[in-house]
Structure formats: structure tokens, C-alpha cells
Design an enzyme around this catalytic site. Structure first.
Site, PDB file in Angstrom:
ATOM      1  N   GLY A 161       0.755  -1.191  -0.148  1.00 29.04           N
ATOM      2  CA  GLY A 161       0.014   0.099  -0.061  1.00 29.04           C
ATOM      3  C   GLY A 161       0.816   1.054   0.149  1.00 29.04           C
ATOM      4  O   GLY A 161       1.765   1.134   0.264  1.00 29.04           O
ATOM      5  N   GLN A 196       2.910   9.816   1.741  1.00 29.38           N
ATOM      6  CA  GLN A 196       3.978   9.275   1.390  1.00 29.38           C
ATOM      7  C   GLN A 196       4.884   9.633   0.471  1.00 29.38           C
ATOM      8  O   GLN A 196       6.235   9.502   0.108  1.00 29.38           O
ATOM      9  CB  GLN A 196       4.061   7.911   1.648  1.00 29.38           C
ATOM     10  CG  GLN A 196       3.555   7.383   2.861  1.00 29.38           C
ATOM     11  CD  GLN A 196       3.437   5.815   2.826  1.00 29.38           C
ATOM     12  OE1 GLN A 196       2.546   5.153   2.403  1.00 29.38           O
ATOM     13  NE2 GLN A 196       4.501   5.114   3.179  1.00 29.38           N
ATOM     14  N   CYS A 201       6.785  -0.245   6.514  1.00 30.86           N
ATOM     15  CA  CYS A 201       6.322   0.863   5.684  1.00 30.86           C
ATOM     16  C   CYS A 201       7.231   1.473   5.143  1.00 30.86           C
ATOM     17  O   CYS A 201       8.537   1.660   5.195  1.00 30.86           O
ATOM     18  CB  CYS A 201       5.807   2.042   6.867  1.00 30.86           C
ATOM     19  SG  CYS A 201       5.342   3.581   6.233  1.00 30.86           S
ATOM     20  N   LEU A 202       7.065   2.010   3.613  1.00 26.92           N
ATOM     21  CA  LEU A 202       7.902   2.368   2.756  1.00 26.92           C
ATOM     22  C   LEU A 202       8.621   3.728   3.304  1.00 26.92           C
ATOM     23  O   LEU A 202       9.714   3.971   2.850  1.00 26.92           O
ATOM     24  CB  LEU A 202       7.125   2.583   1.413  1.00 26.92           C
ATOM     25  CG  LEU A 202       6.753   1.437   0.741  1.00 26.92           C
ATOM     26  CD1 LEU A 202       6.131   1.735  -0.486  1.00 26.92           C
ATOM     27  CD2 LEU A 202       8.058   0.196   0.356  1.00 26.92           C
ATOM     28  N   HIS A 232      -3.542   0.544   8.139  1.00 29.39           N
ATOM     29  CA  HIS A 232      -2.241   1.605   7.935  1.00 29.39           C
ATOM     30  C   HIS A 232      -2.267   2.591   7.122  1.00 29.39           C
ATOM     31  O   HIS A 232      -1.772   3.880   7.603  1.00 29.39           O
ATOM     32  CB  HIS A 232      -1.049   0.525   7.536  1.00 29.39           C
ATOM     33  CG  HIS A 232       0.028   0.924   7.386  1.00 29.39           C
ATOM     34  ND1 HIS A 232       1.012   0.440   8.145  1.00 29.39           N
ATOM     35  CD2 HIS A 232       0.831   1.818   6.801  1.00 29.39           C
ATOM     36  CE1 HIS A 232       2.256   1.041   7.803  1.00 29.39           C
ATOM     37  NE2 HIS A 232       2.103   1.995   6.939  1.00 29.39           N
ATOM     38  N   GLU A 233      -2.931   2.529   5.861  1.00 28.82           N
ATOM     39  CA  GLU A 233      -2.823   3.684   4.704  1.00 28.82           C
ATOM     40  C   GLU A 233      -3.791   4.762   5.216  1.00 28.82           C
ATOM     41  O   GLU A 233      -3.451   5.849   5.268  1.00 28.82           O
ATOM     42  CB  GLU A 233      -3.373   3.184   3.580  1.00 28.82           C
ATOM     43  CG  GLU A 233      -2.496   2.225   2.902  1.00 28.82           C
ATOM     44  CD  GLU A 233      -1.012   2.509   2.805  1.00 28.82           C
ATOM     45  OE1 GLU A 233      -0.589   3.572   2.768  1.00 28.82           O
ATOM     46  OE2 GLU A 233      -0.227   1.297   3.015  1.00 28.82           O
ATOM     47  N   HIS A 257      -2.008   6.877   7.822  1.00 28.66           N
ATOM     48  CA  HIS A 257      -1.264   8.063   7.117  1.00 28.66           C
ATOM     49  C   HIS A 257      -2.024   9.057   6.747  1.00 28.66           C
ATOM     50  O   HIS A 257      -1.480  10.309   6.906  1.00 28.66           O
ATOM     51  CB  HIS A 257      -0.371   7.380   5.764  1.00 28.66           C
ATOM     52  CG  HIS A 257       0.604   6.592   5.880  1.00 28.66           C
ATOM     53  ND1 HIS A 257       1.833   7.201   6.359  1.00 28.66           N
ATOM     54  CD2 HIS A 257       0.779   5.248   5.559  1.00 28.66           C
ATOM     55  CE1 HIS A 257       2.645   6.176   6.532  1.00 28.66           C
ATOM     56  NE2 HIS A 257       2.272   5.087   6.008  1.00 28.66           N
TER      57      HIS A 257
HETATM   58 NI    NI Z   1       3.173   3.260   5.671  1.00 29.46          NI
END
Ligand code: NI
Length: 171
Positions: A53, A58, A95-96, A137-138, A141
Site C-alpha cells: 500500500g 508518503q 512501511c515504505l 495502515h494507509e 497515514h
Molecule cells: Ni506506511
């Protein structure tokens, strides 16, 4: 397509502690081709970086847009809202924006959300297990909440030290 073409013009992933990651994103009100292109770019950046995701903050865009892809199913989450959630699961998340950092996070096991697509049409999505985890999670963000915020201060400090030392790998 060669690998070098694949990574050209891919949105740059903002890494912790970039302040954009802590901002509350604004609702999407204009549903146009620019939004469609942005969603395509988000999917592309997510795939290039092997993510499940990716949320707009991000890539430095403070808007309520995220994408999720799991087991060949793609989900577009624009202005997502939680309608219902059930149960509890605990599992490892990465997480990226935190390369090489993984932590156990408790989340609901199942979630029902309302989203809009790139045309502004509303849809109901249900996610269980890993997909529920990815949705939540997204969505966090979009509210400036990061998965490490679920951890104790002790664990958070350990992560900060690890980032400062630059020992992180890639997710
Ligand atoms: Ni993330």
C-alpha cells in the site's frame, strides 16, 4: 520495458522524519484526470518499491488518497471512512517511509470502509486480515499517524537509533 525505464519518473517516497508524514491530509473534492493520473502514479511507485500500500502523504501530497494491492486485487481509497470494525489481530508491519523497520501492531481483524473512486463514486470495501491491516495502515497515514506511534516509547527510541545509524534495508 527495461528496468531503467520502469523506475523513471516514479514518485519519490518521503521517509521519516519528513514533516509531511505527520500532517492531517485534506479531503479530495475535485475528481478529474489529474486525480486519475496521480492514483496511477501512486500504484506505480508502490509496485516499484514492492509495497502492499501507499498513501499520498508518503509522496509529499497531503490529500486523502491511498492505494492498496494484495493478491492481485487493487483498491483505490479516496476520502476513506471506517464504517465498522471487528475483532483483533496482531502482526508485523513495515512501511515504505521507514525502510528496514518492522514492528508488531494490533489492528482490528475485519473492517468495512466507505471510499470514493477517481470519478467520485462511493463504494463499500471490506477487508479481512492482511487487507484490513493494509487499509488501516494507509488510512492512518492520512491522519498523520504512523505505525511506530502504536509502539511504546522504548521501542520508538530503539527505532530512532536504528534510523540514525542507517542500518535499514528496503521494503
Ligand atoms: Ni506506511
Amino acid at each position: 520495458m527495461s528496468d531503467s525505464n520502469l523506475v523513471e519518473n516514479v514518485l519519490e517516497i518521503k521517509k521519516f522524519p519528513d514533516p509531511v508524514l505527520k500532517k492531517i491530509s485534506k479531503s479530495v473534492e475535485v475528481f478529474d484526470s489529474e486525480l486519475e493520473n496521480f492514483v496511477d502514479d501512486l500504484f506505480r511507485a508502490m509496485r516499484v518499491h514492492d509495497g502492499v500500500g501507499l498513501a499520498a502523504p508518503q509522496v509529499g501530497v497531503s490529500k486523502r488518497i491511498a492505494v492498496v494491492e494484495y493478491e492481485e486485487k487493487s483498491y483505490v481509497l479516496i476520502n476513506p471512512k471506517i464504517l465498522e470494525q471487528k475483532g483483533i489481530q496482531e502482526g508485523e508491519e513495515g512501511c515504505l517511509s521507514f525502510p528496514g523497520i518492522y514492528a508488531n501492531v494490533k489492528r482490528p481483524q475485519w473492517v468495512k470502509i466507505e471510499v470514493q473512486d477517481t470519478k467520485g463514486e462511493k463504494h463499500i470495501l471490506e477487508g479481512e486480515g492482511y487487507v484490513a491491516r493494509a487499509f488501516l495502515h494507509e488510512m492512518d497515514h492520512l491522519n498523520g499517524k504512523l505505525f511506530v506511534d502504536y509502539l511504546s516509547n522504548l521501542k520508538k527510541n530503539a527505532i530512532k537509533t536504528k534510523i540514525a545509524k542507517g542500518t535499514g534495508g528496503h521494503f
